[in-house]
Motif scaffolding. Sequence first.
Motif, PDB file in Angstrom:
ATOM      1  N   HIS A 153     114.460  12.019 134.539  1.00 47.91           N
ATOM      2  CA  HIS A 153     113.135  11.541 134.948  1.00 47.91           C
ATOM      3  C   HIS A 153     113.218  10.144 135.563  1.00 47.91           C
ATOM      4  CE1 HIS A 153     110.447  14.742 133.552  1.00 47.91           C
ATOM      5  NE2 HIS A 153     111.294  14.917 132.552  1.00 47.91           N
ATOM      6  N   LYS A 154     114.043   9.279 134.985  1.00 48.66           N
ATOM      7  CA  LYS A 154     114.203   7.929 135.539  1.00 48.66           C
ATOM      8  C   LYS A 154     114.819   7.983 136.937  1.00 48.66           C
ATOM      9  CE  LYS A 154     114.812   5.541 131.067  1.00 48.66           C
ATOM     10  NZ  LYS A 154     113.870   4.426 131.199  1.00 48.66           N
ATOM     11  N   LEU A 155     115.768   8.906 137.140  1.00 51.31           N
ATOM     12  CA  LEU A 155     116.402   9.053 138.448  1.00 51.31           C
ATOM     13  C   LEU A 155     115.365   9.468 139.498  1.00 51.31           C
ATOM     14  CD1 LEU A 155     119.100   9.144 140.071  1.00 51.31           C
ATOM     15  CD2 LEU A 155     119.280  11.548 139.405  1.00 51.31           C
ATOM     16  N   ASN A 156     114.528  10.413 139.136  1.00 47.03           N
ATOM     17  CA  ASN A 156     113.475  10.850 140.054  1.00 47.03           C
ATOM     18  C   ASN A 156     112.504   9.705 140.359  1.00 47.03           C
ATOM     19  OD1 ASN A 156     111.950  12.963 141.512  1.00 47.03           O
ATOM     20  ND2 ASN A 156     110.426  12.645 139.909  1.00 47.03           N
ATOM     21  N   GLU A 157     112.102   8.977 139.330  1.00 48.37           N
ATOM     22  CA  GLU A 157     111.169   7.861 139.523  1.00 48.37           C
ATOM     23  C   GLU A 157     111.789   6.767 140.387  1.00 48.37           C
ATOM     24  OE1 GLU A 157     110.396   6.754 135.525  1.00 48.37           O
ATOM     25  OE2 GLU A 157     109.208   8.570 135.075  1.00 48.37           O
ATOM     26  N   TYR A 158     113.083   6.526 140.215  1.00 45.05           N
ATOM     27  CA  TYR A 158     113.784   5.494 140.981  1.00 45.05           C
ATOM     28  C   TYR A 158     113.690   5.771 142.480  1.00 45.05           C
ATOM     29  CZ  TYR A 158     117.884   2.862 142.709  1.00 45.05           C
ATOM     30  OH  TYR A 158     118.733   2.040 143.417  1.00 45.05           O
ATOM     31  N   PHE A 159     113.945   7.011 142.878  1.00 49.04           N
ATOM     32  CA  PHE A 159     113.930   7.337 144.299  1.00 49.04           C
ATOM     33  C   PHE A 159     112.522   7.580 144.831  1.00 49.04           C
ATOM     34  CE2 PHE A 159     118.460   8.179 143.543  1.00 49.04           C
ATOM     35  CZ  PHE A 159     119.015   7.607 144.685  1.00 49.04           C
ATOM     36  N   GLN A 160     111.568   7.893 143.954  1.00 46.69           N
ATOM     37  CA  GLN A 160     110.193   8.067 144.424  1.00 46.69           C
ATOM     38  C   GLN A 160     109.597   6.745 144.904  1.00 46.69           C
ATOM     39  OE1 GLN A 160     108.714  10.956 144.925  1.00 46.69           O
ATOM     40  NE2 GLN A 160     110.459  12.049 144.033  1.00 46.69           N
ATOM     41  N   HIS A 213     117.701  19.714 136.616  1.00 44.70           N
ATOM     42  CA  HIS A 213     117.689  19.726 138.076  1.00 44.70           C
ATOM     43  C   HIS A 213     116.591  18.795 138.556  1.00 44.70           C
ATOM     44  CE1 HIS A 213     116.207  21.521 141.992  1.00 44.70           C
ATOM     45  NE2 HIS A 213     117.451  21.173 142.278  1.00 44.70           N
ATOM     46  N   VAL A 214     116.952  17.880 139.462  1.00 45.43           N
ATOM     47  CA  VAL A 214     115.998  16.916 140.015  1.00 45.43           C
ATOM     48  C   VAL A 214     115.889  17.164 141.517  1.00 45.43           C
ATOM     49  CG1 VAL A 214     115.460  14.473 140.362  1.00 45.43           C
ATOM     50  CG2 VAL A 214     116.618  15.215 138.256  1.00 45.43           C
ATOM     51  N   ASP A 215     114.677  17.413 141.996  1.00 50.93           N
ATOM     52  CA  ASP A 215     114.397  17.624 143.417  1.00 50.93           C
ATOM     53  C   ASP A 215     113.474  16.509 143.876  1.00 50.93           C
ATOM     54  OD1 ASP A 215     113.530  18.417 145.922  1.00 50.93           O
ATOM     55  OD2 ASP A 215     113.326  20.529 145.388  1.00 50.93           O
ATOM     56  N   LEU A 216     114.034  15.523 144.572  1.00 52.96           N
ATOM     57  CA  LEU A 216     113.262  14.336 144.948  1.00 52.96           C
ATOM     58  C   LEU A 216     112.092  14.671 145.866  1.00 52.96           C
ATOM     59  CD1 LEU A 216     116.094  11.722 145.618  1.00 52.96           C
ATOM     60  CD2 LEU A 216     114.862  12.173 143.485  1.00 52.96           C
ATOM     61  N   LYS A 217     112.335  15.495 146.871  1.00 55.59           N
ATOM     62  CA  LYS A 217     111.300  15.770 147.877  1.00 55.59           C
ATOM     63  C   LYS A 217     110.090  16.442 147.258  1.00 55.59           C
ATOM     64  CE  LYS A 217     110.517  14.948 152.209  1.00 55.59           C
ATOM     65  NZ  LYS A 217     110.607  13.587 152.745  1.00 55.59           N
ATOM     66  N   HIS A 218     110.321  17.254 146.232  1.00 54.17           N
ATOM     67  CA  HIS A 218     109.220  17.952 145.571  1.00 54.17           C
ATOM     68  C   HIS A 218     108.806  17.277 144.261  1.00 54.17           C
ATOM     69  CE1 HIS A 218     110.853  21.114 148.273  1.00 54.17           C
ATOM     70  NE2 HIS A 218     109.587  21.431 148.396  1.00 54.17           N
ATOM     71  N   ASN A 219     109.394  16.087 144.006  1.00 50.93           N
ATOM     72  CA  ASN A 219     109.028  15.319 142.815  1.00 50.93           C
ATOM     73  C   ASN A 219     109.093  16.195 141.558  1.00 50.93           C
ATOM     74  OD1 ASN A 219     108.252  13.072 141.350  1.00 50.93           O
ATOM     75  ND2 ASN A 219     106.074  13.289 141.812  1.00 50.93           N
ATOM     76  N   SER A 220     110.214  16.914 141.433  1.00 48.80           N
ATOM     77  CA  SER A 220     110.341  17.930 140.384  1.00 48.80           C
ATOM     78  C   SER A 220     111.550  17.650 139.491  1.00 48.80           C
ATOM     79  CB  SER A 220     110.485  19.317 141.033  1.00 48.80           C
ATOM     80  OG  SER A 220     110.832  20.294 140.086  1.00 48.80           O
ATOM     81  N   VAL A 221     111.346  17.810 138.184  1.00 51.42           N
ATOM     82  CA  VAL A 221     112.425  17.694 137.200  1.00 51.42           C
ATOM     83  C   VAL A 221     112.326  18.901 136.272  1.00 51.42           C
ATOM     84  CG1 VAL A 221     113.471  16.311 135.381  1.00 51.42           C
ATOM     85  CG2 VAL A 221     112.335  15.180 137.305  1.00 51.42           C
ATOM     86  N   GLN A 222     113.366  19.740 136.251  1.00 52.98           N
ATOM     87  CA  GLN A 222     113.322  20.960 135.452  1.00 52.98           C
ATOM     88  C   GLN A 222     114.635  21.162 134.706  1.00 52.98           C
ATOM     89  OE1 GLN A 222     112.454  23.971 138.461  1.00 52.98           O
ATOM     90  NE2 GLN A 222     110.292  23.940 137.903  1.00 52.98           N
TER      91      GLN A 222
END
Length: 241
Positions: A95-102, A130-139
């Motif tokens: 989640h932090k990785l996704n937030e960092y790039f968002q 799985h982290v998908d930056l473009k879709h702001n998704s963490v699953q």
Amino acid sequence: MSFVISVYTREGIVMAADSRITFNMERTNGGTTIQHVAVGISDANRKLFRTAAGIGISVYGAAAVGGIPIAGYIDSFLEQIDSEKKPPAPHAVAHKLNEYFQEFESVPETQFHVAGYHTGTAPPDPQVWHVDLKHNSVQQKNPEDKQGATWGGEADIITRLLAPVATLASPGVIQSELPYQRIPFEFFTLQDAIDFSIFAVRSTIEAIRFMPRPKTVGGPIDILAITPKDSRWIQHKELHA
């Protein structure tokens, strides 16, 4: 593009990735624009990383942000994570990785695997995210108490090798199904996971080599093995002269 894979077993998690970086480029010659698709630039790109606490991060998709290799941004993210007093669990890292790039002005079309053990539970909980930056998704990708594998990037080769296949009489009309044996991931040991990871990446590299398509997967294969007690590189590129 790239090819990355994460194999999860009861003994541990194995992550693997190739090392090739390619990009599309254009040049103008006599007023004519020529498009070069997936020009290979380097076979020394880092796509697999490890936090100080032993959590693995692999990356595929867009390899640059604003013309700068994404590996440098991941290094900066790791410095932030490693400086925290209490190492975050894999789900928190994802989640932090996704937030960092968002927070970037232009969010790259990049995806990640984040894998490791949540040591706050007894026994430690294996997690593959799985982290998908473009879709702001963490699953989360690994079902509870199940062994298996997940992969990303140029996945058509391994998917065709493992999925049921058939010959066609005409488009959309099956003539005959070919014999099919599924991979028994439930019986995998940690060594089996390492061997299968190498097989998956190497098969992708070699198949693409002989196909008339952009050579987007190649170079050395990095492999990281993660257990509840530690994480260690099985294969890892090193700087050399």
